[in-house]
Write an enzyme that holds these catalytic residues in place. Structure first.
Site: not given
Length: 605
Positions: A44, A83, A145
């Protein structure tokens, strides 16, 4: 003659020894000239947050150093403005929609739980897998992730070890807000939270009305039914509120060493950044004599924001600035170790962000906890707007990249895949569509125009925009087919904590909104048939590129279906059952051996 005999014997013995050593002994230093790779991903980080991209009040000397000693990419783009799909595209060189890593019908465009079934499909090939097959040592430190398990708590079908990484130390999910104490208050401005709260309030008021009518004798329902209805609202609200506030502390805030849990929940404040940094430094030292790939994936600067004591209150931009500056310090320590080990000339260093800054990261008190995207419109999760997909990116490889190189042509995060493979001497897979292009011709000065005539920008499964770089001229055009509906008078979706992709929350454009990105990077001057004679021709060319892209797509299972993303209790990782709590700090070297941060002076301009 009598003297020469022993001399000859001594020489013959020497030659036998040399022959033995060269035949049976291999020196410790490898003669493999293939480059090493250190790929650094920040979470981010906005393009306006970095000094070499124009920020004069944030200290990022180490990122700036990579740019000055190598190259800066001013139009480097993620495959999506959020993401999970962005990282999937980075590792595979393919659009997320090709592998089911794109959401449709809901706004869960990332994996919300460790104990879900979705993740990077097993039939996808990462650059880590191919480099490992080519003899590289591979490691991922930090954020993954991209899923963990498929059916059971320990099948680890999506684990980094199953996608080419010999070593993994980090979290299989991300740094959620609840991973820091008190961060659950960040949820009070979200659309989901407000809907749940308002629904419970309406239900409770209706139940009270029924109770009042019962007391007045105007409600014929039984007392048992009325009381049951009255208890439904608080009975739903209390556990739901607890779930929102605390679910991720033990469900998702976990740290793994390969397939073993070492922290549940992990400690953000005290040692997480140094702990991850120490793992990467150890990997560099242990693999200095063989080719390696290190993917250091920061949990910063995603909220919850966290910094060690040495960084708190040091920046001019509050907790967010402290996080950026601590992240830059860690980047500097990696660079120092590469230099100390004498590997700078033969190590390809790449640093980027998985998407743009998150504009909606504002606390109930009005404190900004998100990034700045400079002159670019939009931010994280916003489909095709530049602020969400144009990310700060720098590279260094002294062998072929000249210091101070600036590349303004469109490049994609997917380009890392074929670039790394080409430099490592590995073949690019031919059994699938690879959307990335080798960046080295641009970086080395052998090309002046990108190989990407078209780049497609998705918002979930929806095609949000398309970028067109004609083979001649300098202009780059972008057509928006859908754009998010912002809160009135703002440039973001503050009430929802992030813009959605489904039809209820976007505006469709036909003809598309058209901008000349080269001459209007802030996308503020709309091109129309009235002010652009070639409007119809440009739109037709972009439509051609979009249709060509669509013909290459094939249906695949969605990794973001409700079946795949919802929490499965039997798949929940848990150490020290039934407490699901542990913290095994086995990292070496000790944190005390890491350098102390000394803030540098910075101009106020």
């Amino acid at each position: 003659m009598l003297y020469s005999v022993p001399t000859n014997r001594r020489c013959s013995h020497l030659w036998v020894a040399i022959l033995f050593l060269t035949t049976f002994w291999t020196p410790a230093i490898s003669d493999d000239t293939r480059p090493n790779f250190v790929l650094i991903m920040v979470d981010d980080l906005g393009i306006g947050d970095v000094g070499c991209f124009g920020n004069g009040t944030m200290r990022t000397p180490n990122i700036d150093r990579i740019a000055s000693e190598g190259a800066k990419l001013t139009q480097h783009l993620t495959a999506e403005a959020i993401c999970t799909p962005s990282r999937a595209a980075f590792l595979t060189g393919r659009y997320p929609v090709r592998m089911g890593m794109a959401a449709g019908g809901h706004n869960w465009r990332y994996l919300p739980f460790v104990a879900g079934a979705g993740g990077l499909p097993q039939n996808e090939t990462t650059f880590a897998t191919l480099l490992k097959d080519a003899g590289y040592s591979t490691a991922l430190v930090g954020k993954w992730h991209l899923g963990l398990n498929c059916e059971t708590r320990d099948d680890h079908c999506h684990h980094p070890n199953k996608h080419g990484f010999d070593f993994f130390f980090g979290t299989p999910i991300t740094n959620f807000r609840e991973c820091a104490d008190g961060a659950e208050t960040m949820y009070v401005n979200t659309r989901t939270y407000k809907r749940m709260r308002n629904g419970c309030m309406v239900l409770f008021i209706c139940s009270l009305t029924l109770l009042l009518l019962k007391v007045m004798g105007k409600n014929k329902m039984s007392w048992k039914t009325v009381v049951a209805l009255l208890l439904i609202a608080p009975g739903f609200w209390i556990p739901s509120r607890f779930f929102f506030s605390h679910r991720l502390r033990w469900m998702n805030c976990i740290l793994m060493n390969n397939d073993k849990l070492v922290a549940q929940p992990f400690d953000l404040e005290d040692d997480l950044t140094p702990r991850l940094l120490a793992k990467s430094l150890n990997f560099l030292r242990e693999n200095q004599n063989r080719p390696f790939l290190l993917y250091h994936s920061f949990l910063k600067v995603h909220t919850a924001l966290f910094a060690t004591e040495r960084f708190r209150g040091r920046s001019q931009h509050g907790p967010y600035g402290d996080n950026v500056e601590e992240m830059d310090w860690a980047v500097g320590e990696i660079l120092k170790e590469i230099d100390r080990l004498g590997m700078s000339e033969n190590t390809f260093v790449y640093l980027s962000s998985d998407n743009g800054g998150h504009l909606e990261e504002i606390t109930p008190e009005g404190e900004v906890h998100g990034g700045w995207n400079g002159i670019y419109k939009g931010g994280k999760s916003m489909g095709g707007w530049e602020g969400g997909i144009r990310v700060p990116t720098v590279l260094r490889w002294p062998r072929q990249i000249r210091p101070g190189t600036v590349i303004s042509e469109p490049t994609s995060m997917m380009d890392v895949f074929p670039t790394v493979l080409k430099l490592a001497g590995s073949e690019t897979p031919e059994d699938r569509v690879i959307d990335g292009r080798d960046m080295m011709p641009l970086l080395a000065g052998d090309r002046t125009v990108t190989e990407h005539e078209f780049l497609i920008h998705y918002c979930g499964q929806s095609l949000a925009a398309a970028r067109y770089r004609p083979l001649t001229g300098n202009s780059v055009y972008k057509a928006h087919y859908i754009t998010p509906i912002w809160d009135e008078g703002t440039g973001a979706c503050y009430s929802a904590f992030g813009c959605s992709c489904d039809d209820r929350w976007v505006t469709h454009h036909d003809p598309p909104l058209l901008f000349d990105i080269t001459n209007d990077p802030s996308e503020s001057k709309l091109m129309t048939p009235e002010n652009e004679p070639k409007f119809a021709e440009i739109v037709a060319n972009i439509s051609r590129g979009v249709e060509m892209h669509k013909t290459t797509l094939v249906p695949v299972e969605s990794q973001f279906s409700y079946r795949n993303i919802l929490w499965r209790p039997w798949m929940q990782p848990c150490c020290n059952f039934p407490y699901c709590s542990c913290n095994l700090n086995e990292t070496s070297p000790t944190l005390e051996t890491l350098p102390v941060y000394e803030p540098e002076s910075i101009s106020e301009s």
